[in-house]
Design an enzyme around this catalytic site. Structure first.
Site, PDB file in Angstrom:
ATOM      1  N   ASP A  89      -0.152  -7.539   1.300  1.00 31.84           N
ATOM      2  CA  ASP A  89       0.366  -6.185   1.518  1.00 31.84           C
ATOM      3  C   ASP A  89       1.890  -6.168   1.574  1.00 31.84           C
ATOM      4  O   ASP A  89       2.494  -5.473   2.392  1.00 31.84           O
ATOM      5  CB  ASP A  89      -0.220  -5.560   2.786  1.00 31.84           C
ATOM      6  CG  ASP A  89      -0.072  -4.032   2.806  1.00 31.84           C
ATOM      7  OD1 ASP A  89       0.191  -3.457   1.741  1.00 31.84           O
ATOM      8  OD2 ASP A  89      -0.199  -3.433   3.887  1.00 31.84           O
ATOM      9  N   SER A  94       4.838   2.338   8.080  1.00 30.28           N
ATOM     10  CA  SER A  94       4.446   1.200   7.243  1.00 30.28           C
ATOM     11  C   SER A  94       5.613   0.749   6.367  1.00 30.28           C
ATOM     12  O   SER A  94       6.216   1.542   5.657  1.00 30.28           O
ATOM     13  CB  SER A  94       3.267   1.575   6.350  1.00 30.28           C
ATOM     14  OG  SER A  94       2.096   1.751   7.111  1.00 30.28           O
ATOM     15  N   HIS A 141       0.815  -1.220   0.000  1.00 27.14           N
ATOM     16  CA  HIS A 141       0.000   0.000   0.000  1.00 27.14           C
ATOM     17  C   HIS A 141       0.846   1.267   0.000  1.00 27.14           C
ATOM     18  O   HIS A 141       0.330   2.358  -0.264  1.00 27.14           O
ATOM     19  CB  HIS A 141      -0.974  -0.009   1.186  1.00 27.14           C
ATOM     20  CG  HIS A 141      -0.355   0.308   2.513  1.00 27.14           C
ATOM     21  ND1 HIS A 141       0.048  -0.665   3.404  1.00 27.14           N
ATOM     22  CD2 HIS A 141      -0.078   1.483   3.121  1.00 27.14           C
ATOM     23  CE1 HIS A 141       0.538  -0.101   4.489  1.00 27.14           C
ATOM     24  NE2 HIS A 141       0.483   1.204   4.347  1.00 27.14           N
TER      25      HIS A 141
END
Length: 430
Positions: free
Chosen positions: A193, A269, A163
């Protein structure tokens, strides 16, 4: 006369007695207070003596310092631009508040003007570039920022979250030594992901991937990344829980996350979650929050899944995952049906449909079988079955414990290969 004398003597005695008693009370109170003070002082001293010595403290802190020193060179800050998406506005608002929106940057001569440029030299390049993006980004582009870590120094391969780089027009990677490179996407797997990007760089440092199956709740860990664009940020915590699958994160289909209380914020992230040997045990990917910031619960993709995915991404191939060919529901979500089938335990997965000629049919699974565990791992719900089967390589045999017609049974079957365009989110009976 005698009576008056007796009265006077009585008053003198009363006064004297009162004075003496008062003095005793005052002295006693003072003694009690002083005694209490000495007791508390002794307690504090005893506790202080039980605390780690300076040498022990240096050893304790030295571990964390050592981890930071070996991990930092391999962690990468990622800043990219992609087509604007509705969910990007919240992140943009946060960044603008943190780094000053265009119309509130201090002018030259302002009292706070020096704050804008008086940053640590190691952070200045990346944060200045981020500010430039925030002030000048095109209307149809949004800044995407995150973290990554080098897993193959020789080939410049960096692992990050899908993402972070998905649908991005331009990706830039900033290294801890101040170098910056344009990065290209090698492969993406939105179902887990996970993504691999590549930079044309030499003299890189890489991190090793530990065995996440050995991680235990309570283990010390450190999360590394670039929250809010603040590169090279470390936070420390523990593993709070394992196998978190009953949560929806970035639309992932395969979960089994490690949960940690190490501080994770937007921008973390894709960064590594490392053990106290400096080895990666998971990749930070999301937080559970109502504020948009850290609320004490973070989730990370375990290395067991990363190891499964990245070889295929680097090779330009589709990730091979196991397949049963069943439509399932949680036994707890369909409690009336569970009780009708004689199952009253708070776990398990009910098979609602078995696809013709599927591995499940060939292995003898039937409609209304309740799968209790696979390879010894109890199924709390459908996400657990999806995670376990998806992590199995096609062709491998799995052992299934199930409840069938009121009787506990065991079945072994060979897992198949997922059909093209298969998704766990699309019901098999559509």
């Amino acid at each position: 006369m005698t009576r008056k004398i007796r009265s006077a003597v009585g008053q003198i005695l009363l006064f004297t007695t009162s004075t003496v008693v008062g003095f005793i009370i005052i002295v006693s109170t003072d003694l009690v207070s002083h005694f209490s003070y000495l007791m508390e002082k002794g307690r504090i001293q005893a506790v202080r003596e039980a605390l780690p010595s300076e040498k022990d403290l240096d050893l304790w802190n030295g571990r964390a310092r050592a981890v930071a020193s070996v991990v930092s060179p391999a962690v990468v800050q990622i800043i990219a631009e992609r087509q604007w998406r509705a969910e990007d506005q919240d992140q943009l608002d946060i960044l603008q508040k943190l780094f000053n929106p265009k119309d509130t940057l201090p002018e030259c001569g302002d009292d706070d003007a020096d704050l804008k440029d008086d940053r640590d030299g190691e952070q200045k390049d990346s944060t200045d570039n981020l500010e430039s993006i925030l002030k000048n980004h095109p209307f149809d582009l949004a800044p995407s920022m995150g973290s990554g870590f080098v897993v193959d120094a020789g080939n410049g391969y960096i692992v990050t979250n899908s993402h972070v780089v998905e649908d991005c027009k331009a990706i830039r990677a900033y290294l801890a030594d101040g170098r910056r490179f344009s990065a290209t996407v090698v492969g993406l797997d939105p179902k887990s992901d996970i993504a691999v990007i590549q930079i044309p760089a030499e003299n890189l440092h890489e991190l090793s991937l530990a065995d996440s199956s050995q991680v235990q709740v309570g283990d010390d860990v450190m999360a590394v990344g670039n929250p809010f664009g603040l590169d090279g940020t470390f936070s420390r915590g523990i593993i709070s829980a394992k196998q978190r699958s009953n949560i929806n994160i970035h639309g992932t289909e395969y979960k089994g996350f490690l949960q940690t209380d190490a501080v994770i914020n937007p921008g973390n992230s894709g960064g590594p979650l490392v053990n106290m040997r400096g080895e990666v045990i998971a990749m930070n990917t999301a937080i559970a929050t109502q504020s948009g910031h850290y609320d004490g619960v973070g989730f990370a993709i375990p290395t067991s899944r990363i190891k499964q995915v990245i070889p295929a991404l680097i090779a330009g191939e589709t990730v091979q995952r196991g397949y049963l060919g069943v439509s399932i529901v949680s036994a707890t979500a369909f409690e009336p049906l569970s009780k009708e089938l004689g199952w009253e335990e708070p776990h398990g997965v009910i098979i609602r449909k078995v696809m013709p000629d599927s591995p499940a049919e060939k292995g003898g699974l039937k409609v209304e079988d309740i799968v209790i565990d696979i390879n010894g791992r109890k199924l709390r719900g459908t996400a657990d079955l999806i995670d376990i089967v998806g992590a199995v390589s096609p062709g491998e045999t799995i052992a299934i414990s199930l409840w069938r017609s009121g009787i506990a049974e065991k079945v072994e079957l060979k897992v198949g290969k997922q059909p093209k365009n298969f998704s766990t989110r699309i019901p098999l009976d559509r």
